[in-house]
Design an enzyme around this catalytic site. Structure first.
Site, PDB file in Angstrom:
ATOM      1  N   HIS A   1      13.276 106.520  33.322  1.00  0.00           N
ATOM      2  CA  HIS A   1      11.999 105.805  33.293  1.00  0.00           C
ATOM      3  C   HIS A   1      10.801 106.735  33.139  1.00  0.00           C
ATOM      4  O   HIS A   1       9.699 106.277  32.835  1.00  0.00           O
ATOM      5  CB  HIS A   1      11.867 104.981  34.587  1.00  0.00           C
ATOM      6  CG  HIS A   1      10.772 103.974  34.572  1.00  0.00           C
ATOM      7  ND1 HIS A   1       9.591 104.145  35.276  1.00  0.00           N
ATOM      8  CD2 HIS A   1      10.669 102.775  33.955  1.00  0.00           C
ATOM      9  CE1 HIS A   1       8.813 103.088  35.091  1.00  0.00           C
ATOM     10  NE2 HIS A   1       9.434 102.246  34.295  1.00  0.00           N
TER      11      HIS A   1
ATOM     12  N   TYR B   1      15.549 104.321  39.514  1.00  0.00           N
ATOM     13  CA  TYR B   1      14.830 104.771  38.325  1.00  0.00           C
ATOM     14  C   TYR B   1      14.470 106.246  38.473  1.00  0.00           C
ATOM     15  O   TYR B   1      14.023 106.680  39.532  1.00  0.00           O
ATOM     16  CB  TYR B   1      13.524 103.995  38.141  1.00  0.00           C
ATOM     17  CG  TYR B   1      13.650 102.521  37.831  1.00  0.00           C
ATOM     18  CD1 TYR B   1      14.856 101.843  37.933  1.00  0.00           C
ATOM     19  CD2 TYR B   1      12.527 101.791  37.446  1.00  0.00           C
ATOM     20  CE1 TYR B   1      14.951 100.495  37.657  1.00  0.00           C
ATOM     21  CE2 TYR B   1      12.610 100.433  37.161  1.00  0.00           C
ATOM     22  CZ  TYR B   1      13.832  99.788  37.267  1.00  0.00           C
ATOM     23  OH  TYR B   1      13.918  98.454  36.992  1.00  0.00           O
TER      24      TYR B   1
ATOM     25  N   HIS C   1      -1.443  99.196  33.981  1.00  0.00           N
ATOM     26  CA  HIS C   1      -0.077  99.694  34.098  1.00  0.00           C
ATOM     27  C   HIS C   1      -0.029 101.088  34.716  1.00  0.00           C
ATOM     28  O   HIS C   1       1.033 101.666  34.872  1.00  0.00           O
ATOM     29  CB  HIS C   1       0.550  99.693  32.693  1.00  0.00           C
ATOM     30  CG  HIS C   1       2.020  99.936  32.661  1.00  0.00           C
ATOM     31  ND1 HIS C   1       2.582 101.061  32.081  1.00  0.00           N
ATOM     32  CD2 HIS C   1       3.057  99.197  33.120  1.00  0.00           C
ATOM     33  CE1 HIS C   1       3.894 101.002  32.183  1.00  0.00           C
ATOM     34  NE2 HIS C   1       4.214  99.886  32.810  1.00  0.00           N
TER      35      HIS C   1
ATOM     36  N   ARG D   1       4.976  91.034  34.195  1.00  0.00           N
ATOM     37  CA  ARG D   1       5.914  89.968  33.865  1.00  0.00           C
ATOM     38  C   ARG D   1       7.094  89.891  34.830  1.00  0.00           C
ATOM     39  O   ARG D   1       7.736  90.888  35.129  1.00  0.00           O
ATOM     40  CB  ARG D   1       6.425  90.152  32.432  1.00  0.00           C
ATOM     41  CG  ARG D   1       7.270  88.990  31.932  1.00  0.00           C
ATOM     42  CD  ARG D   1       7.761  89.246  30.529  1.00  0.00           C
ATOM     43  NE  ARG D   1       6.683  89.150  29.558  1.00  0.00           N
ATOM     44  CZ  ARG D   1       6.449  90.064  28.631  1.00  0.00           C
ATOM     45  NH1 ARG D   1       7.184  91.155  28.582  1.00  0.00           N
ATOM     46  NH2 ARG D   1       5.472  89.905  27.764  1.00  0.00           N
TER      47      ARG D   1
ATOM     48  N   ARG E   1       4.114  96.884  40.036  1.00  0.00           N
ATOM     49  CA  ARG E   1       5.278  96.221  40.633  1.00  0.00           C
ATOM     50  C   ARG E   1       5.550  96.900  41.967  1.00  0.00           C
ATOM     51  O   ARG E   1       5.525  98.127  42.062  1.00  0.00           O
ATOM     52  CB  ARG E   1       6.526  96.348  39.749  1.00  0.00           C
ATOM     53  CG  ARG E   1       6.395  95.770  38.348  1.00  0.00           C
ATOM     54  CD  ARG E   1       7.731  95.812  37.623  1.00  0.00           C
ATOM     55  NE  ARG E   1       7.608  95.590  36.201  1.00  0.00           N
ATOM     56  CZ  ARG E   1       7.559  94.399  35.618  1.00  0.00           C
ATOM     57  NH1 ARG E   1       7.613  93.320  36.370  1.00  0.00           N
ATOM     58  NH2 ARG E   1       7.453  94.279  34.313  1.00  0.00           N
TER      59      ARG E   1
END
Length: 720
Positions: free
Chosen positions: A625, A501, A468, A438, A408
């Site tokens: 996070h 985060y 990821h 997503r 992201r």
């Protein structure tokens, strides 16, 4: 109890029994309850309380689009997947609905009865249209005609005009009109345009209410539209109008093995998501008559189980707006991330004793060569560390190649721009862009195309796996030697979320890590059966087995009469196999502290099973996070950070990278972060055996210890 009896008792316990596991989705709801509590907590600044109401609503939107829609799918096709807790999908849906009925009412109540009155005390009035003064209504009528009316499109519903297809998360007015000539009634739908501000602000001369002038006065956009429906239906009699909002399934499947062009396949599915997914939630204003609600349900093909009555404003996600009000005393005190000490500009003193910059941005590669660097966002600047690392690599003539994974990133990403500049500077640039991230698919497609157009080698990952990892590899020519520099982190390469985060990142030029990342990128971009890594723990190849071995080692130490200790910090703990092993560790006497922000399926504190396990969750101004894994290892401590939670998807279905932190000083820094979190008595909640969370409070003789406040203070001490 003797050791022999204890061993017999242990053997009689079936750790697969569903009673020892919390349901994943119900646990997530408890997490969102903790978010809602921040809006209820009077210690939270007022505008931040409104923000937490917005976060609660935003979280629920995604929960319905993905998790609830998935459960509905399972019920529809009669599938009952085996989960550790054993709860079938239909029962989960019933429990979710029962839980949310109470929490949604609580959300509406605190907004209307507490936060709106408190806003008024500070000069901010969100009014109903009916409460406006005449001059304000005259202004809004003109505003409607000029700014709102041209955007609206009323859609009638009759045999010639079938019920319109409505987009996901759209806010709508169901309007019933009557023809005065023949008395026939029709239903129409008017979409509240998302392209316009949700709250219509009155100009400063009209910021008046009950004879006094205030800082801000506004009304909801839908009320302005509702008061001027006669413009949309001239000659007709408006009988009534009521708000509704729908949520669609958005967890689309992509048949990667059948797609010749993954980017094109994802683009096609995104175009469907907005309009095609089945409706998994229908929110209606509590004022809506039963017959109108039944008509909507019939047209939208939903049952009563999908309908949620809302007694107040729909879509409280829009309350983020109130953070823009010029009321700094009602917000968290502003935090400016510091530049990590080893990356600070080089300064000297002039003849007057004033600081002057010798070098505005020290060479980051030289700093890394002096030893590994750990950065902690948002306390330390992402811009001055991670972004600077990639920016310098793009401009440095000695850099030959840059390889990066992008899961992201922000809409206007400086990192992507730096990669484009690097390609223009004739460097070998490889970007693995995860198109299946997503709700960021569309954004990632835009960047993937721009990168490709600039000459960057863009790879879309592996079939069946999401990539990821948060990793960057920079290859640099230094004299006759090739040196590899790495960044391995817990968070995305996103400058915007890096301010919100908490994440960790490790910079290093250790040869073993550089070689491991080279192997990992070859695995991601080419054909490779590489399964052995020197230092990195890589999912789905080695991470699960290594984590199991590390936990088992603590069990062995405890069973041998030594000390076993584990501290793990993550977003979610779901994987049944890991949980069972943690139960075994607890039974062996291993002391386990888990810091889990969100979903936790493990039940702590069960006699004979998990009495040595404590679970806390830290919720506050920053979103926790970072993933950290600590193992005592008979006083030979091992510490790891990385991108993976202890979830089955992270361990088995994603490409993840977890890295050992070996520098003693950096290990101490991470241990301090864990210790602060475990001592928190302001933002921490402790999970009970029955699934309830109890918020910690300081004792009468204790100071208040907030994880975020303590770390901010310690961070400032580094540069004072």
């Amino acid at each position: 109890m003797t050791k022999a009896k204890a061993a017999v008792a242990k053997l009689s316990i079936d750790l697969n029994d569903p009673q020892y596991y919390f349901n994943r989705d119900l646990s997530w709801l408890k997490f969102n309850d903790r978010v809602l509590h921040e809006a209820l907590d009077e210690r939270t600044p007022l505008l931040e309380r409104l923000k937490f109401l917005a976060v609660f609503s935003s979280n629920l939107d995604e929960f319905f689009m993905v998790r609830v829609s998935g459960l509905m799918d399972q019920v529809q096709v009669g599938v009952h997947p085996k989960t550790p807790d054993g709860m079938p999908p239909a029962q989960q849906l019933e429990a979710i609905r029962g839980h949310l009925r109470e929490k949604l009412a609580e959300q509406d109540r605190v907004f209307k009865q507490t936060l709106c009155p408190e806003l008024r005390q500070h000069g901010a009035y969100l009014l109903d249209y009916a409460d406006l003064e005449q001059a304000q209504k005259v202004h809004l009528k003109a505003y409607f005609e000029k700014r709102i009316f041209p955007v609206l499109t009323p859609l009638s519903v009759d045999p010639a005009h079938p019920f319109p297809r409505m987009s996901n998360l759209s806010l709508n007015l169901a309007v019933r009109v009557e023809n005065p000539e023949n008395g026939t009634q029709k239903l129409a739908r008017v979409k509240v345009p998302g392209s316009l501000p949700r709250f219509v602000t009155l100009p400063e001369p009209l910021n008046i209410y009950q004879g006094e002038t205030y800082l801000w006065v506004g009304v909801p956009l839908e009320q302005v539209i509702a008061e001027h429906l006669d413009f949309l239906f001239p000659g007709m009699t408006i009988k009534d109008h009521h708000l509704f909002r729908l949520t669609r399934d958005a967890d689309f499947p992509v048949k990667e093995d059948e797609a010749d062009d993954l980017l094109l396949a994802i683009e096609q599915e995104i175009s469907k998501r907005r309009l095609v997914g089945f409706i998994c939630r229908l929110e209606v204003a509590s004022t809506m008559p039963a017959d109108l609600c039944q008509g909507l349900m019939q047209e939208l093909k939903v049952t009563e189980n999908e309908v949620y009555e809302i007694d107040g404003l729909l879509n409280l996600k829009d309350l983020f707006f109130f953070l823009s009000l010029p009321l700094p005393d009602l917000k968290d005190k502003h935090w400016s991330s510091i530049t990590p000490p080893r990356l600070r500009p080089v300064v000297d003193l002039d003849e007057n004793g004033e600081e002057v910059f010798v070098e505005h941005a020290p060479n980051i590669f030289a700093a890394i060569r002096e030893g590994d660097i750990l950065v902690h966002h948002p306390y330390e600047s992402f811009t001055k560390s991670v972004q600077e690392f990639i920016t310098q690599a793009a401009q440095d003539p000695k850099v030959l190649a840059i390889k990066i994974t992008l899961y992201r990133t922000s809409g206007d990403s400086p990192i992507v721009h730096a990669l484009i500049r690097a390609a223009e500077n004739r460097k070998q640039v490889v970007a693995l862009v995860e198109l299946k991230a997503r709700f960021d698919e569309e954004n990632n497609i835009v960047w993937a195309k721009q990168l490709e157009n600039a000459g960057v080698h863009v790879v879309y990952g592996l079939v069946g796996l999401k990539t990821h990892t948060k990793t960057t590899l920079v290859v640099r020519l230094e004299g006759d030697e090739i040196r590899r520099y790495v960044h391995i982190g817990t968070g995305n390469y996103n400058p915007k979320t890096s301010k919100l985060y908490t994440d960790l990142g490790l910079f290093s030029c250790r040869g073993d890590l550089g070689a491991d990342l080279s192997d990992l990128f070859n695995f991601l971009t080419g054909y490779s059966l590489q399964r052995a890594y020197r230092k990195l723990l890589v999912a789905p190849l080695t991470l699960r087995d290594r984590m199991v071995a590390l936990i088992q080692r603590e069990i062995d130490h405890a069973q041998a009469g030594g000390t076993g200790k584990i501290i793990a910090k993550m977003n979610s703990l779901v994987d049944g196999r890991i949980i069972r092993l943690l139960y075994e560790a607890s039974q062996a006497g291993v002391q386990i502290d888990l810091i889990v922000r969100g979903t936790c399926c493990l039940r702590p504190g069960l006699p004979g099973i998990s009495e040595n396990i404590r679970v806390i969750s830290v919720i506050g101004r920053f979103l926790e996070h970072s993933r950290i894994f600590y193992f005592y290892n008979a006083d030979q401590e091992e510490l790891y950070i990385g991108s993976a939670d202890w979830m089955t998807r992270n361990l088995d279905r994603r490409v993840e990278a977890v890295v050992p932190v070996e520098d003693v000083k950096l290990k101490d820094e991470i241990k301090t972060i864990l210790e602060i979190s475990l001592k928190d008595n302001r933002q921490a909640w402790e999970l009970q055996p029955d699934g309830q969370f109890i918020q910690r409070r300081p004792a009468a003789d204790e100071p208040e210890l907030s994880t975020h406040a303590v770390i901010m203070a310690q961070t400032l001490q580094k540069v004072s």
